[in-house]
Design an enzyme around this catalytic site. Structure first.
Site, PDB file in Angstrom:
ATOM      1  N   ASP A  46       0.848  -1.201   0.000  1.00  0.00           N
ATOM      2  CA  ASP A  46       0.000   0.000   0.000  1.00  0.00           C
ATOM      3  C   ASP A  46       0.883   1.250   0.000  1.00  0.00           C
ATOM      4  O   ASP A  46       1.740   1.422   0.867  1.00  0.00           O
ATOM      5  CB  ASP A  46      -0.898  -0.009   1.235  1.00  0.00           C
ATOM      6  CG  ASP A  46      -2.062   0.957   1.118  1.00  0.00           C
ATOM      7  OD1 ASP A  46      -1.879   2.057   0.572  1.00  0.00           O
ATOM      8  OD2 ASP A  46      -3.157   0.609   1.576  1.00  0.00           O
ATOM      9  N   SER A  87      -7.062   3.966  -1.709  1.00  0.00           N
ATOM     10  CA  SER A  87      -6.872   2.516  -1.633  1.00  0.00           C
ATOM     11  C   SER A  87      -8.150   1.757  -1.955  1.00  0.00           C
ATOM     12  O   SER A  87      -8.098   0.674  -2.550  1.00  0.00           O
ATOM     13  CB  SER A  87      -6.383   2.124  -0.238  1.00  0.00           C
ATOM     14  OG  SER A  87      -5.117   2.667   0.027  1.00  0.00           O
ATOM     15  N   THR A 140      -8.057  -2.016   1.599  1.00  0.00           N
ATOM     16  CA  THR A 140      -7.556  -2.981   0.618  1.00  0.00           C
ATOM     17  C   THR A 140      -8.088  -4.391   0.842  1.00  0.00           C
ATOM     18  O   THR A 140      -8.705  -4.963  -0.066  1.00  0.00           O
ATOM     19  CB  THR A 140      -6.019  -2.966   0.576  1.00  0.00           C
ATOM     20  OG1 THR A 140      -5.582  -1.646   0.208  1.00  0.00           O
ATOM     21  CG2 THR A 140      -5.490  -3.978  -0.438  1.00  0.00           C
ATOM     22  N   ASP A 259       2.116   2.746   3.327  1.00  0.00           N
ATOM     23  CA  ASP A 259       1.248   3.897   3.077  1.00  0.00           C
ATOM     24  C   ASP A 259       1.198   4.841   4.272  1.00  0.00           C
ATOM     25  O   ASP A 259       1.274   6.067   4.120  1.00  0.00           O
ATOM     26  CB  ASP A 259      -0.147   3.382   2.747  1.00  0.00           C
ATOM     27  CG  ASP A 259      -1.190   4.472   2.617  1.00  0.00           C
ATOM     28  OD1 ASP A 259      -1.120   5.239   1.644  1.00  0.00           O
ATOM     29  OD2 ASP A 259      -2.082   4.562   3.493  1.00  0.00           O
ATOM     30  N   HIS A 263       2.067   8.814   4.477  1.00  0.00           N
ATOM     31  CA  HIS A 263       1.162   9.871   4.937  1.00  0.00           C
ATOM     32  C   HIS A 263       1.791  10.695   6.057  1.00  0.00           C
ATOM     33  O   HIS A 263       1.572  11.910   6.142  1.00  0.00           O
ATOM     34  CB  HIS A 263      -0.154   9.260   5.448  1.00  0.00           C
ATOM     35  CG  HIS A 263      -1.125   8.913   4.366  1.00  0.00           C
ATOM     36  ND1 HIS A 263      -1.676   9.853   3.524  1.00  0.00           N
ATOM     37  CD2 HIS A 263      -1.645   7.711   3.985  1.00  0.00           C
ATOM     38  CE1 HIS A 263      -2.505   9.255   2.677  1.00  0.00           C
ATOM     39  NE2 HIS A 263      -2.506   7.952   2.932  1.00  0.00           N
ATOM     40  N   HIS A 302      -1.343   2.562  -5.107  1.00  0.00           N
ATOM     41  CA  HIS A 302      -0.999   3.930  -5.495  1.00  0.00           C
ATOM     42  C   HIS A 302       0.303   4.264  -4.781  1.00  0.00           C
ATOM     43  O   HIS A 302       0.799   3.481  -3.958  1.00  0.00           O
ATOM     44  CB  HIS A 302      -2.091   4.921  -5.060  1.00  0.00           C
ATOM     45  CG  HIS A 302      -2.451   4.796  -3.607  1.00  0.00           C
ATOM     46  ND1 HIS A 302      -1.620   5.228  -2.585  1.00  0.00           N
ATOM     47  CD2 HIS A 302      -3.528   4.251  -2.995  1.00  0.00           C
ATOM     48  CE1 HIS A 302      -2.178   4.953  -1.421  1.00  0.00           C
ATOM     49  NE2 HIS A 302      -3.337   4.347  -1.636  1.00  0.00           N
TER      50      HIS A 302
END
Length: 362
Positions: A46, A87, A140, A259, A263, A302
């Site tokens: 992720d 996601s 996900t 991920d 962030h 992504h």
């Protein structure tokens, strides 16, 4: 002479057209693949863009498992609602082949349910499993078994698991099963629907029953907080359990917190999660190489953070991680494949195509 030159040019143009068509079709039609896998292991990092993958090369004490791949492509990630996907929309594209809006979990643009690869393969007596370092009801993994309008509907997502045909799942999210606002006891529902339940630690021995492993209230701890080898070990356990099915298996594994490091613009967080994911890829590849009939696919939903590895103060022998955003980016993300049918994943294609490529084997 002019006629001869024109003939040569025409022949060259025709050859070029044929080459282009073959290149375009390769990776989109099952006819180009001579072998089909019995098992598929899909690993999603992720938020993992190419710079995150590059971190596996520069910060790894071991040789990165990414170097074991030869078939590599690029995926376009936009959602139907936005140029930059989240996601949920991306995972739904992978799980169902539907281009949908940000936030959608297993539903089309009109919010009606879209059948997932897990649901379709379960009907074919193929074993299915999910492993994640997030809550198991996070965007996900949820997109592969649930159908709700928006990703934050965690309690509704959790309700889909007890009656599902999923044979193995492991991750966090215990609170959405036993501390619910509606006071439903989904842990009892899991047991009554044939699951062995584990909430303390990864078991070492498994029965033949379906397996539900929920080891954290919400997401699993960070690697930096002592999570240890949960992801590679849970992946190995899932493979051992699912591979007992004679008709094959499909396993989704998510390195969820790459991920979250992006962030947070926290390079240490991101890199340690990336290296953990790299180790997990090794588990899948080791099994696939011994088994000989397993396709391993590694990709991302992504990129997160606009992550970059750049020269430190102009010193080209020293790199420093940096970020350009605290959100997602729209950069193309890599896909790696190894095993029967792996050439299907070369080239550049849309995220929805991943579903159809996988389904072409069934």
């Amino acid at each position: 002479m002019k006629l001869k030159i024109l003939t040569i040019i025409s022949a060259f143009a025709l050859t070029s057209c044929i080459s282009v068509n073959v290149t375009e079709n390769r990776g989109t039609t099952p006819e180009t693949v001579s072998e089909k896998p019995k098992n598929i292991i899909l690993l999603i990092g992720d938020g993992m863009g190419l710079s995150q993958v590059s971190a596996s090369f520069y910060y790894n004490k071991e040789k990165t498992n990414f170097e074991r791949f030869r078939e590599i492509g690029l995926i376009k990630t936009s959602a139907s609602s936005d140029t930059i996907t989240d996601s949920a929309a991306s995972a739904t594209a992978y799980a169902t082949g539907e281009k949908t809006y940000n936030g959608a979990i297993g539903v089309k643009n009109d919010t009606t349910a879209a059948r997932t690869i897990v649901e379709i393969l379960s009907e074919k007596n193929i074993a299915t499993g999910l492993v994640a370092t997030s809550s198991i009801v996070h965007a996900t993994p949820a997109s592969f078994f649930a159908h709700v309008r928006y990703r934050s509907m965690y309690e509704e997502i959790a309700e889909a698991l007890p009656a599902s045909d999923i044979d193995f799942f492991a991750g966090g999210g215990l609170q959405f099963f036993n501390k619910r606002t509606d006071e439903k006891d989904l842990l009892s529902s899991l047991i009554s629907n044939g699951f062995d339940l584990h909430t303390e630690e990864l078991p070492t021995l498994l029965s033949e029953k379906k397996q539900a492993i929920l080891l954290a209230e919400n997401g699993m701890p960070k690697i930096l907080e002592g999570r240890g080898d949960f992801l590679p070990n849970a992946t190995k356990l899932a493979i051992e359990h699912l591979s007992k099915n004679e008709d094959g298996f499909f396993l989704l594994v998510e390195g969820s917190q790459i991920d979250w490091g992006g962030h947070s613009n926290d390079a240490d967080y991101l890199i340690t999660e990336q290296l953990d994911f790299d180790k997990t890829i090794g588990v899948a590849l080791d099994y696939a190489e011994k088994n000989g009939n397993t396709l391993v696919i590694v990709t991302a939903d992504h990129e997160t953070g606009g992550f970059t590895l750049a020269a430190k103060d102009g010193n080209y022998n020293e790199i420093v991680p940096s970020f350009s955003t605290g959100n997602h980016s729209t950069t193309l993300i890599p896909v790696f494949a190894k095993g029967p049918g792996d050439t299907l994943f070369n080239g550049i294609f849309d995220n929805t195509a991943l579903f159809f490529k996988m389904m072409s084997f069934y």
